[in-house]
Design an enzyme around this catalytic site. Structure first.
Site, PDB file in Angstrom:
ATOM      1  N   GLU A 131       0.850  -1.204   0.000  1.00 12.82           N
ATOM      2  CA  GLU A 131       0.000   0.000   0.000  1.00 12.82           C
ATOM      3  C   GLU A 131       0.881   1.248   0.000  1.00 12.82           C
ATOM      4  O   GLU A 131       2.074   1.171   0.288  1.00 12.82           O
ATOM      5  CB  GLU A 131      -0.923  -0.020   1.232  1.00 12.82           C
ATOM      6  CG  GLU A 131      -0.169   0.117   2.521  1.00 12.82           C
ATOM      7  CD  GLU A 131      -0.918  -0.437   3.732  1.00 12.82           C
ATOM      8  OE1 GLU A 131      -1.578  -1.484   3.615  1.00 12.82           O
ATOM      9  OE2 GLU A 131      -0.795   0.191   4.796  1.00 12.82           O
ATOM     10  N   LYS A 157       2.810   4.616   1.030  1.00 12.84           N
ATOM     11  CA  LYS A 157       3.339   5.187   2.264  1.00 12.84           C
ATOM     12  C   LYS A 157       2.948   6.661   2.238  1.00 12.84           C
ATOM     13  O   LYS A 157       3.527   7.460   1.496  1.00 12.84           O
ATOM     14  CB  LYS A 157       4.855   5.009   2.325  1.00 12.84           C
ATOM     15  CG  LYS A 157       5.466   5.516   3.607  1.00 12.84           C
ATOM     16  CD  LYS A 157       6.880   4.994   3.738  1.00 12.84           C
ATOM     17  CE  LYS A 157       7.684   5.577   4.868  1.00 12.84           C
ATOM     18  NZ  LYS A 157       7.219   6.709   5.586  1.00 12.84           N
ATOM     19  N   ASP A 209       2.498  10.434   2.921  1.00  9.82           N
ATOM     20  CA  ASP A 209       3.464  11.401   3.422  1.00  9.82           C
ATOM     21  C   ASP A 209       2.726  12.487   4.204  1.00  9.82           C
ATOM     22  O   ASP A 209       2.474  13.579   3.710  1.00  9.82           O
ATOM     23  CB  ASP A 209       4.223  12.012   2.229  1.00  9.82           C
ATOM     24  CG  ASP A 209       5.521  12.632   2.665  1.00  9.82           C
ATOM     25  OD1 ASP A 209       5.885  12.486   3.850  1.00  9.82           O
ATOM     26  OD2 ASP A 209       6.183  13.260   1.828  1.00  9.82           O
ATOM     27  N   TYR A 221      -4.460   2.741   8.521  1.00 12.14           N
ATOM     28  CA  TYR A 221      -3.896   1.549   7.882  1.00 12.14           C
ATOM     29  C   TYR A 221      -3.437   0.454   8.840  1.00 12.14           C
ATOM     30  O   TYR A 221      -2.851  -0.519   8.419  1.00 12.14           O
ATOM     31  CB  TYR A 221      -2.727   1.950   6.981  1.00 12.14           C
ATOM     32  CG  TYR A 221      -1.765   2.941   7.615  1.00 12.14           C
ATOM     33  CD1 TYR A 221      -1.004   2.579   8.720  1.00 12.14           C
ATOM     34  CD2 TYR A 221      -1.652   4.241   7.124  1.00 12.14           C
ATOM     35  CE1 TYR A 221      -0.149   3.483   9.317  1.00 12.14           C
ATOM     36  CE2 TYR A 221      -0.786   5.148   7.718  1.00 12.14           C
ATOM     37  CZ  TYR A 221      -0.042   4.758   8.816  1.00 12.14           C
ATOM     38  OH  TYR A 221       0.796   5.644   9.409  1.00 12.14           O
ATOM     39  N   LYS A 254      11.256   3.254  -0.124  1.00 10.74           N
ATOM     40  CA  LYS A 254      11.232   4.706  -0.323  1.00 10.74           C
ATOM     41  C   LYS A 254      11.464   5.062  -1.793  1.00 10.74           C
ATOM     42  O   LYS A 254      12.380   4.532  -2.422  1.00 10.74           O
ATOM     43  CB  LYS A 254      12.327   5.362   0.521  1.00 10.74           C
ATOM     44  CG  LYS A 254      12.199   5.083   2.006  1.00 10.74           C
ATOM     45  CD  LYS A 254      11.283   6.050   2.676  1.00 10.74           C
ATOM     46  CE  LYS A 254      12.074   7.254   3.109  1.00 10.74           C
ATOM     47  NZ  LYS A 254      11.253   8.155   3.925  1.00 10.74           N
ATOM     48  N   CYS A 257      14.342  51.008  -2.643  1.00 14.45           N
ATOM     49  CA  CYS A 257      13.872  50.145  -3.724  1.00 14.45           C
ATOM     50  C   CYS A 257      15.008  49.916  -4.736  1.00 14.45           C
ATOM     51  O   CYS A 257      15.579  50.894  -5.249  1.00 14.45           O
ATOM     52  CB  CYS A 257      12.675  50.789  -4.421  1.00 14.45           C
ATOM     53  SG  CYS A 257      12.167  49.878  -5.889  1.00 14.45           S
ATOM     54  N   CYS A 267      13.657  51.821  -8.142  1.00 12.91           N
ATOM     55  CA  CYS A 267      13.388  53.261  -8.289  1.00 12.91           C
ATOM     56  C   CYS A 267      14.063  54.085  -7.198  1.00 12.91           C
ATOM     57  O   CYS A 267      13.886  55.297  -7.151  1.00 12.91           O
ATOM     58  CB  CYS A 267      11.888  53.521  -8.335  1.00 12.91           C
ATOM     59  SG  CYS A 267      11.073  53.288  -6.758  1.00 12.91           S
ATOM     60  N   CYS A 317       7.839  48.796  -1.804  1.00 13.42           N
ATOM     61  CA  CYS A 317       8.087  50.059  -2.467  1.00 13.42           C
ATOM     62  C   CYS A 317       6.699  50.645  -2.697  1.00 13.42           C
ATOM     63  O   CYS A 317       5.847  50.004  -3.321  1.00 13.42           O
ATOM     64  CB  CYS A 317       8.788  49.801  -3.807  1.00 13.42           C
ATOM     65  SG  CYS A 317       8.768  51.237  -4.875  1.00 13.42           S
ATOM     66  N   CYS A 361       6.556  53.059  -9.784  1.00 10.64           N
ATOM     67  CA  CYS A 361       7.844  52.362  -9.854  1.00 10.64           C
ATOM     68  C   CYS A 361       7.792  51.435 -11.063  1.00 10.64           C
ATOM     69  O   CYS A 361       6.874  50.614 -11.193  1.00 10.64           O
ATOM     70  CB  CYS A 361       8.053  51.574  -8.564  1.00 10.64           C
ATOM     71  SG  CYS A 361       9.399  50.378  -8.656  1.00 10.64           S
TER      72      CYS A 361
HETATM   73  S1  IVH Z   1       2.485   0.833   8.980  1.00  9.10           S
HETATM   74  C1  IVH Z   1       3.669  -0.841  13.233  1.00  9.10           C
HETATM   75  N1  IVH Z   1       1.546   1.828   6.756  1.00  9.10           N
HETATM   76  O1  IVH Z   1       5.488   5.845   7.853  1.00  9.10           O
HETATM   77  C2  IVH Z   1       3.727  -0.341  11.840  1.00  9.10           C
HETATM   78  N2  IVH Z   1       2.956   3.220   8.093  1.00  9.10           N
HETATM   79  O2  IVH Z   1       8.391   5.754   8.182  1.00  9.10           O
HETATM   80  C3  IVH Z   1       2.884   0.825  11.595  1.00  9.10           C
HETATM   81  N3  IVH Z   1       3.244   5.492   7.167  1.00  9.10           N
HETATM   82  O3  IVH Z   1       5.513   5.470  11.340  1.00  9.10           O
HETATM   83  C4  IVH Z   1       3.224   1.569  10.355  1.00  9.10           C
HETATM   84  N4  IVH Z   1       1.992   5.204   5.391  1.00  9.10           N
HETATM   85  O4  IVH Z   1       3.704   7.023  10.244  1.00  9.10           O
HETATM   86  C5  IVH Z   1       2.320   2.053   7.838  1.00  9.10           C
HETATM   87  N5  IVH Z   1       0.592   2.585   4.784  1.00  9.10           N
HETATM   88  C6  IVH Z   1       1.347   2.805   5.851  1.00  9.10           C
HETATM   89  C7  IVH Z   1       1.982   4.040   6.075  1.00  9.10           C
HETATM   90  C8  IVH Z   1       2.793   4.214   7.209  1.00  9.10           C
HETATM   91  C9  IVH Z   1       2.740   6.062   6.078  1.00  9.10           C
HETATM   92  C10 IVH Z   1       4.146   6.182   8.125  1.00  9.10           C
HETATM   93  C11 IVH Z   1       3.911   5.830   9.568  1.00  9.10           C
HETATM   94  C12 IVH Z   1       5.226   5.202  10.012  1.00  9.10           C
HETATM   95  C13 IVH Z   1       6.183   5.844   9.078  1.00  9.10           C
HETATM   96  C14 IVH Z   1       7.477   5.078   8.980  1.00  9.10           C
END
Ligand code: IVH
Length: 697
Positions: free
Chosen positions: A135, A137, A139, A248, A343, A437, A440, A455, A460
């Site tokens: 799934e 990650k 941000d 999640y 990542k 400025c 001018c 300014c 100007c």
């Molecule tokens: S699982 C015990 N699933 O990424 C495990 N984390 O860099 C719980 N994060 O601390 C984490 N998307 O804050 C999980 N789909 C996802 C996520 C996710 C973002 C964050 C989360 C974690 C951090 C680690």
């Protein structure tokens, strides 16, 4: 009842409520029924991203509920949709312990890292092939939620992992997080759920636009915006940020005797259950595969789609799907062994701050712009970067010669995240702000409540020039062949000196300028002519009124038939418009009370620029009324070209896949959008060839 029947039944109830507004009696039963209807529509809108009623209809129902509850305060429940707002000002965020410590994830950056992790999982599990769930990650800012006896009782920030801040009132402002959910149906008494709060790209962009309009520095990324929003002490401001919550992971549950473990034995089951209970889990985005080879394929597919997603992700999370196996694998002191983050390529890079020059903008604001050592980040080369104002320079502790960390997330303007003072060698110099400025030479002025030096000489030259550049720009009057470089050139040689002079351009003189042949002159003339008919909101935006961005310009244009009507608006009447606050209203009012500005508009009027609002023309073409989304890599067309073709033929581009979509056009390596579309009946999935055929028939 089946899902479809529930939907149809609720929809029927919705229209009955809307129709019989007067007859509906505020009995306890009726009020709860109305609450359920509103919860259903909130879920469709904020979680499923597929609303069934208009915003106006939703507002009508919401107001009805508000009225009923006001008349019958004893019948208000704490999980009523009306209870999200109203907490008001928060004094502080008490420190609170998580039920289970919030661990971090191990990171991986390449295929070898993933293969290595898979090897360890296989060793520990003594399996040959492990099932994984993958799934996004997200941000954003991590949070944990606690529900007890079906009610949301706490929302906590990550903090140090053990103890975080209780930010419950702010969590209650996030419409995709239910205030209550039917856990008791599954015999769950207490549950702790982990997730991420974020600001989607669109809302982030809008939020940054409002900051820029107010002369404040924009934020570097949606993650900072989300984290900052969760710490605001006024819930009404938090509500306006339109945060979203993705959940999640379930970290803790207590159950009553009848808990049936069998319903959830994999992570993917858990995501489905959370979804069914009303949470925005990544159930739709998730993929389940066997073996690390397929995991690798999926993460690469997803990375390609990264820019097409409505929210920022910085990688993928791969989790062992079987919950019993997760338990067996356990944790180290830092992270679970059953999950790993993959990542994506960083959108941050380090560079050096070489010099600073000071630019005068169209409102007279003097902005320091840093020249930096060119660096490749987020797909573009960055060589200069705005450093906004004096406070920003202080806050980020910037000096000439500093090493800096910069970030460019999505299609956002690059920003400095921080300076790296540890890398200084003593040759760095402070950045000194000018007192006059740079264009001018008049003394600069800083209003007390502002961060920006200005300014205030409206004649100007730099300001006049910037106002013209803004006027012709793509989002304003869109005078295509003009462009910033040409405006500068014409201004320098005296061919233009004000906005109206664009429409009085001396063509014979133009011929004498190097590089201007007959063809380019004809193009320019045509573009200038066409711009006279731009919709009114573009003209309003093009005037460069302070604090009036595209959204406010549209709001204003919708209210009037002719631009001169804005002279009759008082500050009070302007404040009554959507999203127009005190500052914005004041600025619009002043603009339209200023005789010079009205004279400018009159001049434009006599030169043939359209001052009236006309109803939009519906383009009739092969694609009229049809909606499209493109996904994957197209082989013959650029995505922007394909989208333009749709619009030129009367069709519409949607931002995502939903039941409103007619055609999903797929290129190579189409990813999550295709998967989503397959699940929605009625969407036609077609190739680029099919699409081109549709245009030609
Ligand atoms: S699982 C015990 N699933 O990424 C495990 N984390 O860099 C719980 N994060 O601390 C984490 N998307 O804050 C999980 N789909 C996802 C996520 C996710 C973002 C964050 C989360 C974690 C951090 C680690």
């Amino acid at each position: 009842m089946h899902l479809k029947e529930t939907i149809q039944d609720t929809q029927k109830q919705t229209s009955n409520w809307l129709k019989g507004a007067e007859e509906n009696k505020p009995t306890a039963k009726n009020i709860e029924a109305l609450r359920n209807i509103l919860r259903f529509h909130e879920h469709r809108y904020y979680v499923a991203n597929d609303p069934l009623i208009s915003d106006f209809e939703y507002d009508q129902l919401y107001k009805m509920l508000e009225k009923f509850e006001k008349e019958n305060p004893a019948l208000v429940t704490k999980d009523s949709p009306t209870q999200r707002v109203g907490a008001g000002l928060i004094k502080d965020f008490p420190k609170t312990q998580h039920l289970v410590p919030m661990l971090s994830l191990e990171n991986s950056y390449n295929e070898a890292d993933l293969i290595d992790w898979d090897r360890k999982v296989k060793e520990l599990s003594t399996l040959e092939n492990v099932e994984y769930s993958i799934e996004p990650k997200f941000d954003g800012a991590s949070i944990s939620l606690v529900y007890e006896n079906d009610f949301l009782v706490r929302g906590i920030t990550r903090g140090d992992g053990e103890i975080g801040d209780d930010i419950t009132p702010n969590i209650q402002q996030i419409k995709s997080i239910p205030l209550s959910a039917a856990f008791s149906k599954h015999h769950i008494q207490q549950i702790e759920i982990r997730g991420e709060v974020l600001l989607n790209k669109n809302n982030f962009k809008k939020y940054n636009e409002t900051l820029i309009e107010e002369g404040l520095p924009p934020l570097a990324n949606p993650r900072n915006a989300a984290a900052g929003s969760l710490r605001i002490k006024d819930t009404s401001i938090v509500a306006k940020r339109n945060l979203e919550g993705f959940l999640y992971h379930v970290s803790f549950v207590t159950t009553t005797g009848n808990y049936n473990k069998e319903i959830v034995h994999t992570h993917s089951d858990m995501l489905k259950l959370l979804w069914e209970l009303g949470f925005r889990s990544p159930q739709k985005e998730m993929k389940v595969v066997k073996g690390i080879e397929d995991v690798i394929k999926v993460v690469h597919e997803f990375e390609k789609e990264r820019d097409n997603l409505p929210y920022e992700i910085d990688g993928m999370v791969i989790k062992v799907n079987d919950l019993a196996l997760q338990e067996k694998l356990g944790m180290t002191s830092h992270h679970p062994r059953w999950a790993i983050a993959f990542k994506f390529k960083a959108r941050q890079a380090t560079s050096k701050l070489l010099s600073v020059h000071f630019q005068v903008g169209r409102t007279g604001a003097v902005t320091p712009v840093a020249k930096i050592q060119p660096v490749h980040v987020g797909g573009v080369t960055v060589s200069s970067i705005s450093i906004h104002n004096e406070d920003y320079i202080k806050e980020k502790d910037l000096q000439l010669g500093d090493s800096i960390l910069i970030e460019r997330s999505g299609d956002v303007i690059p920003q400095i995240v921080k300076s790296l003072p540890d890398l200084r060698n003593g040759t760095e110099q402070p950045i000194i702000f000018p007192t006059k400025c740079p264009e001018c030479d008049q003394a600069l002025f800083k209003p007390e409540d502002e961060a920006v030096w200005r300014c205030i000489n409206i004649n100007c030259k730099a300001q006049v020039l910037e106002r013209i550049i803004h006027f012709v720009s793509k989002d304003a009057m869109d005078i295509r062949s003009f462009g910033e470089a040409n405006v500068r050139k014409f201004f320098e040689v005296g061919l233009i000196n004000s906005i109206p002079s664009i429409y009085e351009l001396d063509i014979t003189a133009l011929k004498k300028i190097e590089g201007f042949g007959e063809k380019s002159i004809a193009n320019l003339q045509q573009a200038i002519e066409q711009s006279k008919n731009q919709p009114l909101h573009r003209l309003i935006y093009a005037l460069g009124i302070r604090y009036v961005g595209e959204t406010t310009a549209k709001t204003l244009a919708q209210k009037i038939k002719n631009i001169f009507e804005l002279q009759d608006y008082t500050e009070e009447s302007l404040k009554n418009l959507d999203d127009v606050g005190v500052k914005v209203a004041g600025s619009i009012f002043q603009f339209f009370q200023n005789k010079d500005n009205i004279d400018l508009l009159k001049k434009l009027d006599t030169l043939g620029v359209k001052m009236q609002n006309t109803t939009p023309v519906i383009i009739e073409g092969n694609l009229t009324g049809k909606t499209f989304v493109f996904t994957g890599t197209l082989s013959r067309l650029k995505r922007s070209e394909a989208e333009e073709m749709v619009e030129k033929n009367g069709g519409k581009i949607l931002t995502g896949v939903s039941s409103k979509l007619h055609y999903l056009v797929i290129g190579e390596e189409a990813g999550s959008k295709l998967e989503k579309a397959k699940k929605i009946p009625g969407i036609q999935i077609i190739s680029e060839e099919d699409f081109l055929k549709m245009l030609s028939t």
